[in-house]
Design a protein around this motif. Structure first.
Motif, PDB file in Angstrom:
ATOM      1  N   PHE A  42       0.857  -1.183   0.000  1.00  0.00           N
ATOM      2  CA  PHE A  42       0.000   0.000   0.000  1.00  0.00           C
ATOM      3  C   PHE A  42       0.893   1.233   0.000  1.00  0.00           C
ATOM      4  N   PRO A  43       1.061   1.839  -1.173  1.00  0.00           N
ATOM      5  CA  PRO A  43       1.855   3.067  -1.176  1.00  0.00           C
ATOM      6  C   PRO A  43       1.070   4.165  -0.444  1.00  0.00           C
ATOM      7  N   LEU A  49       3.582   0.574   2.755  1.00  0.00           N
ATOM      8  CA  LEU A  49       3.281  -0.454   3.751  1.00  0.00           C
ATOM      9  C   LEU A  49       3.230  -1.799   3.044  1.00  0.00           C
ATOM     10  N   VAL A  50       3.870  -2.777   3.652  1.00  0.00           N
ATOM     11  CA  VAL A  50       3.839  -4.114   3.075  1.00  0.00           C
ATOM     12  C   VAL A  50       2.794  -4.924   3.836  1.00  0.00           C
ATOM     13  N   PRO A  89      -5.163   2.154  -2.409  1.00  0.00           N
ATOM     14  CA  PRO A  89      -4.121   1.969  -3.421  1.00  0.00           C
ATOM     15  C   PRO A  89      -3.384   0.641  -3.315  1.00  0.00           C
ATOM     16  N   GLY A  90      -3.965  -0.351  -2.603  1.00  0.00           N
ATOM     17  CA  GLY A  90      -3.294  -1.639  -2.452  1.00  0.00           C
ATOM     18  C   GLY A  90      -3.062  -2.302  -3.798  1.00  0.00           C
ATOM     19  N   ARG A  91      -1.916  -2.950  -3.950  1.00  0.00           N
ATOM     20  CA  ARG A  91      -1.642  -3.603  -5.232  1.00  0.00           C
ATOM     21  C   ARG A  91      -0.695  -4.777  -5.013  1.00  0.00           C
ATOM     22  N   ARG A 305       2.471  -3.119  14.040  1.00  0.00           N
ATOM     23  CA  ARG A 305       1.770  -2.430  12.959  1.00  0.00           C
ATOM     24  C   ARG A 305       2.538  -2.643  11.668  1.00  0.00           C
ATOM     25  N   LEU A 306       1.823  -2.496  10.541  1.00  0.00           N
ATOM     26  CA  LEU A 306       2.471  -2.744   9.249  1.00  0.00           C
ATOM     27  C   LEU A 306       3.639  -1.801   9.020  1.00  0.00           C
ATOM     28  N   ALA A 307       3.547  -0.611   9.619  1.00  0.00           N
ATOM     29  CA  ALA A 307       4.605   0.375   9.402  1.00  0.00           C
ATOM     30  C   ALA A 307       5.842   0.059  10.239  1.00  0.00           C
ATOM     31  N   ALA A 308       5.698  -0.856  11.207  1.00  0.00           N
ATOM     32  CA  ALA A 308       6.810  -1.079  12.135  1.00  0.00           C
ATOM     33  C   ALA A 308       7.108  -2.564  12.322  1.00  0.00           C
TER      34      ALA A 308
END
Lengths: 367, 325
Positions: A42-43, A49-50, A89-91, A305-308
């Motif tokens: 997710f940009p 974010l992965v 924006p997930g891809r 969290r996805l960011a960490a």
């Protein structure tokens, strides 16, 4: 491209292990669904974010694969990525998805649309909101049938009646022209199942199909789903956080944590003899009737969290066995007893020595 | 269904009664019309005679009763200014206003819905961004300014469209239409855009917002997961759900189109009911003002009634509550 350090080690020959490693239970037949190194990103404004990282698994014809994990572990994300209904924006950033041997993740959208419903079905969590309130159940069924099968209005109506009868709706002739709000929750989920199976897809994603239902209805819906899929040889990816549902319904289980697949194997193996420390903790925290406890067991800390997501093994900050290597190098799935587990404890070359006496360990063995 | 209809009609009658009360009170708060009508040389006896003729010497309650009974028969007395029946005055002006309002309503609704759908489905395209930005102009500029700007550009600078009036009209006996002549149609373009632009942007923004919300619902996701084509999902499943709240707003906006026609009619010197009302205000022609008020109220009440019935047609959940399947 990615902001997480894990992706750096996550390339090269390590991937080869998971590809060539045979999964117990899936060997022999050509899989209906084959997912390889799936990565969903997710940009966002604050970096990428992965949401899914290097997820690989197979589902054999007629097989039920249970996918478990905490909220946010990536269970539903996996289903949405396979049927390509990710919220923007997930891809899909990397990896491949093959359906009956044919690669589908790189098809242009207009060629993917006909696959939905015809080859891949999907059932959602909440039957109360899955049906369009302004169209009768019959309208929605007939529309779906006619989208996929060469039938006229009358034949499609007959087929719709047949489907409703098959999912156990009493007196379908009288119910075909009813609107969704005139059905109970359990009945609506039956209608949803009829819709998802209308064109006899060979693979179906059931995303928490019973979570929103009354406990007494849950068992009926699961039994129905299982019977229909067995009758038609439909493979199922059953996403849930309910281990009871998994134990009851699934042939194999995949355990997810922080967007990664950390253990996969036959349901008996994973439930009775979990190999990954996280799975052990997960099983230990399920309350049972036979054991009287002051407090339920819990795994210390919470999922990142996805960011960490930490470097190395995503579970290392909470793992009782974590050592230096776990904090640096990410483990891939490795054979562990009857399953595959992504843990250095099971490294075939240089296994990490486990530490004894941890609560999760003890509990898991008591069970 | 019948009970629902009766209930709504009773409500409508009540609303009309209240409006009648307000309209009637105009007669008593905007000065003495007799003084205006007769001028300074009239004697006291002349005034008393006119007062009696107009029924102004009777008790207030009796006057109100007469007003309501007459209004119910579309009878609003004699205009103080032109000494002709108010109903005749309004009827001969009504076609101009209704044609203007209808054309601008069609313009606003059709364009509003189409642009709303487009901006919702192609949310990220530059054209959608442009339309959304441009729509701010429609929302924020006052009607008279838009009218004056359009006149400046298309009538004064480019000289392609007429700046005022209705052009030639054709008298159909009971209806005086401008829709059958070229000059009538050309005259209609600028006022119709002026009157409809605000409604257009409002409807467009509403359709867009509702559609975006509907598109994120589970049943739309499930419709996609069933393999229905994009067209079917967007224009059949999503649009129908979008229209439920949109119908209400469109209904109410149609009422305001007729009510706000006053400004547009003034800017373009359009010979409609709104212009009649403005003249009536200037000359304290109370019967015309009261009749106009009642007419606008009736338009709103009827539209609301129709909207309620449309809900019934669109939403099966309401039908079920009314008994039966």
């Amino acid at each position: 491209m990615s902001s997480t350090p894990s992706s750096v080690e996550n390339s090269g020959e390590q991937n080869a292990i998971a590809v060539t490693g045979h999964e117990p239970g899936a060997a022999g037949q050509e899989p209906v669904l084959s997912v390889r190194h799936l990565r969903v990103e997710f940009p966002t404004r604050h970096g990428t974010l992965v949401a899914l990282d290097d997820v690989s698994f197979d589902i054999a014809p007629g097989e039920v694969l249970g996918v478990v994990g905490e909220s946010g572990a990536g269970k539903s994300m996996t289903g949405n990525a396979v049927i390509r209904l990710l919220e923007p924006p997930g891809r899909i950033a990397e990896g491949e998805v093959h359906l009956s041997g044919r690669r589908i993740d790189d098809l242009p959208e207009e060629r993917f649309v006909p696959l939905r419903g015809r080859h891949i079905g999907m059932i959602f969590q909440d039957p109360l909101t899955s049906l369009n309130p302004l169209f009768s159940v019959g309208d929605q069924l007939i529309e779906t049938i006619r989208t996929h099968l060469p039938m006229n209005e009358r034949e499609a109506r007959e087929e719709a009646l047949k489907l409703l009868r098959e999912v156990g709706i009493p007196a379908p002739e009288n119910r075909l022209d009813s609107y969704p709000h005139q059905f109970s929750g359990g009945m609506r989920q039956r209608v949803v199942i009829a819709l998802a199976l209308a064109a006899r897809p060979e693979f179906i994603i059931a995303d928490e199909p019973t979570t929103a239902l009354d406990v007494s209805v849950q068992a009926q819906i699961l039994a129905l789903l299982k019977r229909l899929c067995a009758d038609h040889g439909t493979a199922v990816m059953l996403v849930t956080h309910d281990m009871g549902v998994i134990a009851e319904t699934a042939d194999r289980v995949a355990v997810m944590y922080a967007g990664r697949l950390i253990e996969i194997g036959p349901v008996d193996e994973v439930v009775r003899n979990p190999q990954h420390p996280y799975t052990k903790g997960l099983m230990a925290s399920i309350p049972g009737i036979e054991k009287r406890l002051e407090r339920l067991y819990q795994i210390e800390g919470s999922m990142p969290r996805l960011a960490a997501i930490p470097a190395g093994c995503a579970f290392n900050p909470r793992c009782p066995h974590a050592q230096e290597r776990c904090r640096v190098q990410r483990p891939d799935l490795m054979p562990a007893e009857g399953s595959l587990a992504a843990c250095w404890l099971h490294d075939p070359v240089d296994p990490l020595p486990p530490r004894r006496g941890e609560a999760g360990e003890e509990m898991a063995h008591v069970r | 269904m019948l009970a629902f209809l009766i209930q709504r009609v009773l409500q409508a009658i009540f609303v009309m009664f209240v409006v009648a009360l307000i309209s009637f009170s105009l007669f008593h708060y905007v000065g003495d019309p007799v003084l205006n009508m007769l001028g300074q040389e009239a004697t006291e006896a002349d005034r008393a005679a006119l007062r009696a003729q107009l029924g102004l010497d009777q008790p207030v309650v009796v006057q109100f009763w007469n007003f309501v009974v007459n209004a119910a028969q579309f009878e609003f007395g004699i205009s103080y200014r032109s000494a002709r029946p108010v109903t005749d005055l309004i009827l001969e002006r009504l076609p101009a206003t209704l044609e203007l309002a209808t054309i601008s309503a069609i313009f606003a609704v059709v364009m509003g819905i189409l642009l709303g759908i487009y901006t919702a489905l192609r949310r990220r395209s530059w054209l959608a961004h442009f339309i959304m930005t441009a729509s701010l102009i429609g929302v924020s500029l006052p009607t008279f300014l838009i009218g004056v700007l359009l006149i400046y550009v298309f009538a004064v600078e480019l000289g392609v469209l007429p700046a005022f009036g209705r052009g030639e009209t054709v008298d159909l006996g009971w209806w005086d239409t401008g829709l059958l002549t070229t000059s009538g149609l050309r005259s209609l373009i600028l006022p119709a855009i002026t009157l409809g632009l605000f409604q257009l942007t409002l409807i467009m923004r509403l359709v867009r917002a509702e559609m975006l919300e509907v598109l994120s619902t589970d049943y739309i996701k499930f419709a996609r997961a069933r393999g229905l084509s994009k067209r079917v999902v967007n224009l059949r499943h999503a649009l129908k759900n979008t229209m439920i709240p949109v119908i209400t707003i469109i209904g109410l906006q149609l009422g305001t189109i007729i009510a706000f026609a006053i400004i547009t009619e003034t800017v373009f010197q359009w010979p409609g009911v709104g212009a009649l009302f403005i003249t009536a205000v200037r000359f304290v022609d109370v019967p015309v003002m009261a009749a106009y008020l009642m007419m606008i109220a009736l338009v709103f009440v009827v539209i609301n009634l129709v909207v309620d019935l449309l809900y019934y047609a669109v939403d099966p959940r309401l039908r079920a509550q009314g008994g039966g399947k």
